[in-house]
Design a protein around this motif. Sequence first.
Motif, short mmCIF file in Angstrom:
data_model
loop_
_atom_site.label_atom_id
_atom_site.label_comp_id
_atom_site.label_asym_id
_atom_site.label_seq_id
_atom_site.Cartn_x
_atom_site.Cartn_y
_atom_site.Cartn_z
N UNK A 1 0.84 -1.21 0.00
CA UNK A 1 0.00 0.00 0.00
C UNK A 1 0.87 1.25 0.00
N UNK A 2 1.93 1.25 0.83
CA UNK A 2 2.82 2.41 0.90
C UNK A 2 3.50 2.66 -0.44
N UNK A 3 3.88 1.59 -1.15
CA UNK A 3 4.51 1.76 -2.46
C UNK A 3 3.54 2.36 -3.47
N UNK A 4 2.29 1.84 -3.48
CA UNK A 4 1.30 2.33 -4.44
C UNK A 4 0.94 3.79 -4.18
N UNK A 5 0.85 4.17 -2.91
CA UNK A 5 0.41 5.52 -2.56
C UNK A 5 1.57 6.48 -2.33
N UNK A 6 2.80 5.97 -2.47
CA UNK A 6 4.00 6.81 -2.25
C UNK A 6 3.94 7.48 -0.88
N UNK A 7 3.66 6.65 0.12
CA UNK A 7 3.55 7.11 1.50
C UNK A 7 4.62 6.43 2.36
N UNK A 8 5.01 7.10 3.46
CA UNK A 8 5.98 6.45 4.36
C UNK A 8 5.30 5.37 5.20
N UNK A 9 6.11 4.54 5.81
CA UNK A 9 5.63 3.47 6.69
C UNK A 9 6.73 3.20 7.70
N UNK A 10 6.40 3.32 8.98
CA UNK A 10 7.41 3.13 10.02
C UNK A 10 7.18 1.85 10.79
N UNK A 11 8.27 1.28 11.25
CA UNK A 11 8.25 0.07 12.07
C UNK A 11 9.00 0.34 13.37
N UNK A 12 8.35 0.02 14.47
CA UNK A 12 8.99 0.15 15.79
C UNK A 12 9.20 -1.25 16.35
N UNK A 13 10.44 -1.57 16.67
CA UNK A 13 10.75 -2.81 17.39
C UNK A 13 10.95 -2.45 18.86
N UNK A 14 10.23 -3.12 19.73
CA UNK A 14 10.23 -2.78 21.16
C UNK A 14 10.60 -4.00 21.97
N UNK A 15 11.43 -3.78 22.98
CA UNK A 15 11.86 -4.87 23.84
C UNK A 15 11.86 -4.38 25.29
N UNK A 16 11.23 -5.14 26.20
CA UNK A 16 11.25 -4.76 27.62
C UNK A 16 12.65 -4.92 28.18
N UNK A 17 13.02 -3.99 29.01
CA UNK A 17 14.35 -4.03 29.64
C UNK A 17 14.33 -4.97 30.84
N UNK A 18 15.39 -5.79 30.97
CA UNK A 18 15.61 -6.69 32.11
C UNK A 18 14.38 -7.60 32.36
N UNK A 19 13.81 -8.11 31.28
CA UNK A 19 12.62 -8.96 31.42
C UNK A 19 12.97 -10.29 32.10
N UNK A 20 14.14 -10.83 31.80
CA UNK A 20 14.55 -12.08 32.45
C UNK A 20 14.70 -11.88 33.96
#
Length: 552
Positions: free
Chosen positions: A393-412
């Motif tokens: 969709x982003x390619x067809x509409x020439x729009x940006x698309x962001x991805x956030x990778x999230x990780x909890x700190x000290x989860x172990x």
Amino acid sequence: MHSLYDVLLTQHARQLTPVRCAYSTIVQLHRYFEDVVLENNLNALVIESLPLSGKRPAREKARVRDLARGGRRAFYFVDRADALNELVTGVGSQPVVAPVILPQSKINQFNEHFVVIADARFSALLATVPGRADAGRLGGDEVFWTFEPDIVYSALEYLMARVSAQHPYQAAEFESAVRTSMPKATSLQLTVSVTTKLAHLLQEQASREIAVNRIATAIRESLELGVILQKTVDEVGTALNVASCALRVEGETSDQALNYFYFACKTENASKQGKIISDLDLYCARLAKHPEAIIQDMDDDTHSGDETLPSAVVPLIFHERLIGALQITAADQTRLWGENEILLLRTVANQAAVAVNHAGLFAQIQQQALTDALTGCYNRRSFEMQFDREILVAKRQHQPLSLIMLDLDRFKQLNDSAGHDAGDGALRKLADCFKQELRGVDSAARFGGDEFALILPQAYPEGAQLVAERLRARIEAIHIPGFGKLSASMGIATFPSHGGSRTDLVVAADAALYSAKRSGRNRVCVFDAVAGDGKSIFSSDDPLLDIIESNM
């Protein structure tokens, strides 16, 4: 004493061939035989035996009286508990006012159902008994009918003996009526009128069976509930030739209920939908208390004299739970609903209830296959499919698309110190943060363990940074007993500047995430294409963040 059915089948085995029919068909055939008498004003003798019914509609009682008017005589064999006994106005030595009711001394042991018509110009007989398992053929009732005067004469002889034995007070009256109406010949014209109606009935049944089969096929071939239910109302409306047909499937609230409509006149659908929905609200409330068919026609005293059109409503029930209703409305104010029409509605309603349940199970299974059971977020497989679609969709509409990778700190450390239940609770609270901070078009997926991926369509790095910072602050406010405050590190990558495919963007966002970890955790980094690593565009207290937020 044997039943009339058995006696005639023994005496005229070569002339009578029983067939199997649905009870609703037999009832309609019975009425066709009566119609010959009423429509042609025959001075005929009418003798009937009816299965027990504690309640008879007013129109049925009126029909019984009509069959006994003029020069006709009508006799009815019924159980003492039957509602037709209310028509008795004379007993013993008193003059018996037609129709003559012959109550059975005990429950009809044969459970028989017959009609015998005798007239100088016309004779007819229909007899039936419930389907017998010993015949090796289950389903439907056994019935035969004939217009042969000699068979009708045999039936009258048997019935005279039966009345003499069981109802001696009425024996003379009955015998006199038989002698007066002894069949001599059968009018071809009257016989053809019955057979023509029979052919029409079978044609109607065939079209209704086709409608039921089409609905069943739609259920088998489609998993889309909307397609199935629209097909249902279209087929029912067409098969029954009604003005409108509506189907309601209840939701958790009235606003979530599903409504489907058929209108014979397409131009009226918009103006009538609101009224039908209001009616369905009332009907469903009534069916929730008493899940029985609601039939309203000209026989209904509550609607006599007004402009209400005849309607019929049957409930959709699955495992004793009301899940909706199916309603039809006639175009003709004088229409009376036949038993076979109500039977069709019940059959279709049962099919629709099963379809709704199957669709619910499919949706549940599909949901389980695409979501993480613990957090309710999408799972990794679902994330991959969704992200690929969003990139296209982003390619067809020439729009940006962001991805956030999230990780909890000290989860172990959280799991080790507070226990895995606390860890699961932390993940659920994290998912709640996503629901509160993300837009409706955004998607959150559990990538694995305590790592999550957030898809933000039409978001530049600065906008994604702002969302990530709000999430970071909200997560930091979560307190886990036995551990303390939560915190999370996040990395951002944006299409197309940081990659043109799902793999490239995941790798870039992952690199930014680990940069945030190395930089001290509890922070947000955006991928730096030059350095191949992540960097923070703003610090968490940068005043420029307030400016961006005020313009979002």
